[in-house]
Design a protein around this motif. Structure first.
Motif, PDB file in Angstrom:
ATOM      1  N   PRO A   1     130.007 136.204  18.893  1.00  0.00           N
ATOM      2  CA  PRO A   1     130.122 134.789  19.255  1.00  0.00           C
ATOM      3  C   PRO A   1     128.797 134.289  19.825  1.00  0.00           C
ATOM      4  CG  PRO A   1     131.189 136.163  20.911  1.00  0.00           C
ATOM      5  CD  PRO A   1     130.691 137.089  19.847  1.00  0.00           C
ATOM      6  N   VAL A   2     128.327 133.139  19.380  1.00  0.00           N
ATOM      7  CA  VAL A   2     127.073 132.585  19.897  1.00  0.00           C
ATOM      8  C   VAL A   2     127.253 131.109  20.216  1.00  0.00           C
ATOM      9  CG1 VAL A   2     125.626 134.244  18.657  1.00  0.00           C
ATOM     10  CG2 VAL A   2     126.131 132.047  17.598  1.00  0.00           C
ATOM     11  N   MET A   3     126.603 130.693  21.287  1.00  0.00           N
ATOM     12  CA  MET A   3     126.589 129.275  21.647  1.00  0.00           C
ATOM     13  C   MET A   3     125.279 128.979  22.357  1.00  0.00           C
ATOM     14  SD  MET A   3     127.142 126.465  23.751  1.00  0.00           S
ATOM     15  CE  MET A   3     127.904 126.929  25.301  1.00  0.00           C
TER      16      MET A   3
ATOM     17  N   LEU B   1     147.085 143.346  18.945  1.00  0.00           N
ATOM     18  CA  LEU B   1     147.314 142.739  20.247  1.00  0.00           C
ATOM     19  C   LEU B   1     147.531 141.234  20.102  1.00  0.00           C
ATOM     20  CD1 LEU B   1     144.552 144.561  22.338  1.00  0.00           C
ATOM     21  CD2 LEU B   1     146.954 145.222  22.066  1.00  0.00           C
ATOM     22  N   PRO B   2     148.508 140.677  20.782  1.00  0.00           N
ATOM     23  CA  PRO B   2     148.761 139.232  20.703  1.00  0.00           C
ATOM     24  C   PRO B   2     147.828 138.456  21.641  1.00  0.00           C
ATOM     25  CG  PRO B   2     150.421 140.247  22.098  1.00  0.00           C
ATOM     26  CD  PRO B   2     149.561 141.369  21.577  1.00  0.00           C
ATOM     27  N   LEU B   3     146.593 138.295  21.230  1.00  0.00           N
ATOM     28  CA  LEU B   3     145.589 137.650  22.083  1.00  0.00           C
ATOM     29  C   LEU B   3     145.784 136.135  22.112  1.00  0.00           C
ATOM     30  CD1 LEU B   3     142.407 139.646  20.997  1.00  0.00           C
ATOM     31  CD2 LEU B   3     143.820 140.018  23.034  1.00  0.00           C
ATOM     32  N   THR B   4     145.612 135.567  23.286  1.00  0.00           N
ATOM     33  CA  THR B   4     145.722 134.119  23.458  1.00  0.00           C
ATOM     34  C   THR B   4     144.467 133.521  24.082  1.00  0.00           C
ATOM     35  OG1 THR B   4     146.761 134.387  25.634  1.00  0.00           O
ATOM     36  CG2 THR B   4     148.233 134.262  23.722  1.00  0.00           C
ATOM     37  N   CYS B   5     143.475 134.343  24.379  1.00  0.00           N
ATOM     38  CA  CYS B   5     142.286 133.934  25.136  1.00  0.00           C
ATOM     39  C   CYS B   5     141.499 132.854  24.403  1.00  0.00           C
ATOM     40  CB  CYS B   5     141.385 135.132  25.405  1.00  0.00           C
ATOM     41  SG  CYS B   5     140.994 136.078  23.908  1.00  0.00           S
ATOM     42  N   ARG B   6     140.840 132.009  25.202  1.00  0.00           N
ATOM     43  CA  ARG B   6     139.948 130.990  24.671  1.00  0.00           C
ATOM     44  C   ARG B   6     138.503 131.222  25.128  1.00  0.00           C
ATOM     45  NH1 ARG B   6     142.075 128.605  20.556  1.00  0.00           N
ATOM     46  NH2 ARG B   6     140.546 126.924  20.822  1.00  0.00           N
TER      47      ARG B   6
ATOM     48  N   ASP C   1     129.711 128.755  18.132  1.00  0.00           N
ATOM     49  CA  ASP C   1     130.780 128.099  18.880  1.00  0.00           C
ATOM     50  C   ASP C   1     130.350 126.709  19.352  1.00  0.00           C
ATOM     51  OD1 ASP C   1     133.315 127.912  20.065  1.00  0.00           O
ATOM     52  OD2 ASP C   1     132.559 128.675  21.985  1.00  0.00           O
ATOM     53  N   GLY C   2     130.023 125.861  18.382  1.00  0.00           N
ATOM     54  CA  GLY C   2     129.677 124.477  18.701  1.00  0.00           C
ATOM     55  C   GLY C   2     128.323 124.320  19.370  1.00  0.00           C
ATOM     56  N   SER C   3     127.321 125.076  18.934  1.00  0.00           N
ATOM     57  CA  SER C   3     125.989 124.983  19.539  1.00  0.00           C
ATOM     58  C   SER C   3     125.389 123.590  19.373  1.00  0.00           C
ATOM     59  CB  SER C   3     125.045 126.014  18.912  1.00  0.00           C
ATOM     60  OG  SER C   3     125.426 127.318  19.238  1.00  0.00           O
ATOM     61  N   THR C   4     124.579 123.203  20.366  1.00  0.00           N
ATOM     62  CA  THR C   4     123.923 121.892  20.333  1.00  0.00           C
ATOM     63  C   THR C   4     122.406 121.995  20.493  1.00  0.00           C
ATOM     64  OG1 THR C   4     124.274 121.633  22.720  1.00  0.00           O
ATOM     65  CG2 THR C   4     125.962 120.722  21.248  1.00  0.00           C
TER      66      THR C   4
ATOM     67  N   GLY D   1     136.378 133.782  23.681  1.00  0.00           N
ATOM     68  CA  GLY D   1     137.604 134.387  23.182  1.00  0.00           C
ATOM     69  C   GLY D   1     138.046 133.785  21.866  1.00  0.00           C
ATOM     70  N   ALA D   2     137.949 132.465  21.763  1.00  0.00           N
ATOM     71  CA  ALA D   2     138.327 131.785  20.521  1.00  0.00           C
ATOM     72  C   ALA D   2     137.414 132.212  19.373  1.00  0.00           C
ATOM     73  CB  ALA D   2     138.266 130.274  20.716  1.00  0.00           C
ATOM     74  N   ALA D   3     136.123 132.391  19.659  1.00  0.00           N
ATOM     75  CA  ALA D   3     135.184 132.814  18.613  1.00  0.00           C
ATOM     76  C   ALA D   3     135.502 134.228  18.132  1.00  0.00           C
ATOM     77  CB  ALA D   3     133.754 132.733  19.141  1.00  0.00           C
ATOM     78  N   ILE D   4     135.844 135.118  19.049  1.00  0.00           N
ATOM     79  CA  ILE D   4     136.228 136.477  18.659  1.00  0.00           C
ATOM     80  C   ILE D   4     137.475 136.433  17.788  1.00  0.00           C
ATOM     81  CG2 ILE D   4     137.114 138.668  19.552  1.00  0.00           C
ATOM     82  CD1 ILE D   4     135.257 138.177  22.019  1.00  0.00           C
ATOM     83  N   ARG D   5     138.418 135.621  18.156  1.00  0.00           N
ATOM     84  CA  ARG D   5     139.657 135.515  17.391  1.00  0.00           C
ATOM     85  C   ARG D   5     139.420 134.894  16.011  1.00  0.00           C
ATOM     86  NH1 ARG D   5     143.270 132.215  21.180  1.00  0.00           N
ATOM     87  NH2 ARG D   5     144.770 132.412  19.469  1.00  0.00           N
ATOM     88  N   THR D   6     138.406 134.035  15.896  1.00  0.00           N
ATOM     89  CA  THR D   6     138.046 133.495  14.586  1.00  0.00           C
ATOM     90  C   THR D   6     137.495 134.583  13.677  1.00  0.00           C
ATOM     91  OG1 THR D   6     137.627 131.231  15.349  1.00  0.00           O
ATOM     92  CG2 THR D   6     136.412 131.959  13.405  1.00  0.00           C
ATOM     93  N   ALA D   7     136.648 135.455  14.224  1.00  0.00           N
ATOM     94  CA  ALA D   7     135.992 136.486  13.410  1.00  0.00           C
ATOM     95  C   ALA D   7     136.925 137.640  13.053  1.00  0.00           C
ATOM     96  CB  ALA D   7     134.772 137.024  14.155  1.00  0.00           C
ATOM     97  N   LEU D   8     137.821 137.992  13.952  1.00  0.00           N
ATOM     98  CA  LEU D   8     138.601 139.223  13.812  1.00  0.00           C
ATOM     99  C   LEU D   8     139.358 139.354  12.493  1.00  0.00           C
ATOM    100  CD1 LEU D   8     139.524 141.884  15.059  1.00  0.00           C
ATOM    101  CD2 LEU D   8     141.304 140.604  16.289  1.00  0.00           C
ATOM    102  N   PRO D   9     140.009 138.312  11.982  1.00  0.00           N
ATOM    103  CA  PRO D   9     140.748 138.493  10.721  1.00  0.00           C
ATOM    104  C   PRO D   9     139.865 138.879   9.535  1.00  0.00           C
ATOM    105  CG  PRO D   9     141.457 136.489  11.849  1.00  0.00           C
ATOM    106  CD  PRO D   9     140.232 136.970  12.555  1.00  0.00           C
ATOM    107  N   TYR D  10     138.564 138.625   9.620  1.00  0.00           N
ATOM    108  CA  TYR D  10     137.655 138.904   8.520  1.00  0.00           C
ATOM    109  C   TYR D  10     136.993 140.279   8.633  1.00  0.00           C
ATOM    110  CZ  TYR D  10     138.193 133.914   7.742  1.00  0.00           C
ATOM    111  OH  TYR D  10     138.730 132.662   7.519  1.00  0.00           O
ATOM    112  N   ALA D  11     137.228 140.995   9.740  1.00  0.00           N
ATOM    113  CA  ALA D  11     136.579 142.283   9.970  1.00  0.00           C
ATOM    114  C   ALA D  11     137.062 143.316   8.966  1.00  0.00           C
ATOM    115  CB  ALA D  11     136.838 142.750  11.400  1.00  0.00           C
ATOM    116  N   GLN D  12     136.120 143.986   8.304  1.00  0.00           N
ATOM    117  CA  GLN D  12     136.441 145.012   7.326  1.00  0.00           C
ATOM    118  C   GLN D  12     136.096 146.417   7.816  1.00  0.00           C
ATOM    119  OE1 GLN D  12     135.329 143.886   3.131  1.00  0.00           O
ATOM    120  NE2 GLN D  12     134.296 142.195   4.165  1.00  0.00           N
ATOM    121  N   GLY D  13     135.516 146.517   9.003  1.00  0.00           N
ATOM    122  CA  GLY D  13     135.123 147.817   9.520  1.00  0.00           C
ATOM    123  C   GLY D  13     136.295 148.579  10.110  1.00  0.00           C
ATOM    124  N   GLU D  14     136.187 149.907  10.101  1.00  0.00           N
ATOM    125  CA  GLU D  14     137.202 150.727  10.759  1.00  0.00           C
ATOM    126  C   GLU D  14     137.208 150.472  12.260  1.00  0.00           C
ATOM    127  OE1 GLU D  14     138.594 155.414  11.097  1.00  0.00           O
ATOM    128  OE2 GLU D  14     136.812 154.871   9.942  1.00  0.00           O
TER     129      GLU D  14
END
Length: 252
Positions: free
Chosen positions: A31-33, A190-195, A60-63, A93-106
């Motif tokens: 995650p970067v901002m 894990l049912p993550l809810t973090c932002r 994550d919405g960098s300006t 947390g939201a950025a990690i949750r965005t990336a996680l579904p695309y992770a292909q690594g073990e």
């Protein structure tokens, strides 16, 4: 949210891990901002680590021009690097949750967009997964003494580690470390809810309560200052304390 995807990059590795069908050994969730000044240097350091990996960057919405830098220098230009964009700032947390579904690594590891941590420590972290009973590996900044950091940060780090020992009966020295690595399937379960920065206490609490084994290994660390771009504030410490308390008792 937009994304890009490059081709495959084959890198050798000396890490001994359990074979699997995963395309990569490691997925780096980044995650970067507002990290224009450090991003390319960090990316070079991550790419230099000799392990088969992919890098999933979430802007994550960098300006400050970080987004434009990614579009100009990174997106579609570096093999095994994918870039995702949040149209507005949502939090780490939201950025990690965005990336996680695309992770292909073990395995996957969290990587901030600054230079406080040394990506070469991925190697010692991955080595700890040689034990098949290990679900997560935390890189501890404090097993070999206390690195230089602001007094407030030092105190809150000690308090959070004490809370994990007291409330969860787990002897962690560095609950708030950025370098948290996981078996990807475990993190996805894990049912993550973090932002925001409450990712750290939430994932720690839920791992422990689901009886996943966490081990720590020593890592290097060089803190940056607020003037250099450090984003975590005292209010995030308060939220972390509350998160550890909440998930000690909450159902999930």
């Amino acid at each position: 949210m937009k994304s890009s995807n490059g081709g495959a990059q084959e890198l050798g590795t000396s890490i001994q891990v359990t074979p699997s069908s995963s395309r990569y050994v490691l997925s780096v969730l980044m995650p970067v901002m507002n990290e224009r000044g450090t991003l390319l240097t960090l990316l070079d350091r991550v790419l230099a680590v000799p392990v088969e990996k992919e890098i999933l960057i979430v802007d994550d919405g960098s300006t400050d021009g970080t987004r434009e830098l990614l579009q100009r220098e990174v997106e579609g230009k570096i093999p095994d690097v994918r870039v995702f964009y949040h149209e507005r700032n949502q939090g780490k947390g939201a950025a990690i949750r965005t990336a996680l579904p695309y992770a292909q690594g073990e395995f996957c590891i969290i990587q901030d967009g600054d230079l406080e941590y040394d990506p070469q420590d991925y190697l010692v972290i991955l080595k700890a997964f040689s034990d098949p009973n290990v679900s997560a590996v935390y890189g501890s900044r404090f097993t070999h003494g206390m690195p230089k950091m602001r007094l407030a940060n030092r105190l809150i780090n000690r308090l959070l580690a004490w809370m994990v020992r007291c409330f969860y009966r787990t002897p962690l020295t560095d609950e708030a470390t950025c370098y948290k690595a996981f078996r990807t399937e475990v993190l996805r379960s894990l049912p993550l809810t973090c932002r925001r920065f409450e990712f750290c206490p939430e994932v720690t609490a839920k791992l422990i309560r689901r009886h996943h084994r966490i081990v720590e290994v020593p890592i290097r660390y060089q803190a940056r200052t607020i003037a250099q771009g450090k984003k975590i504030r005292w209010t995030d410490g308060v939220i972390a304390i509350w998160t550890l308390i909440k998930f000690r008792f909450a159902r999930f």
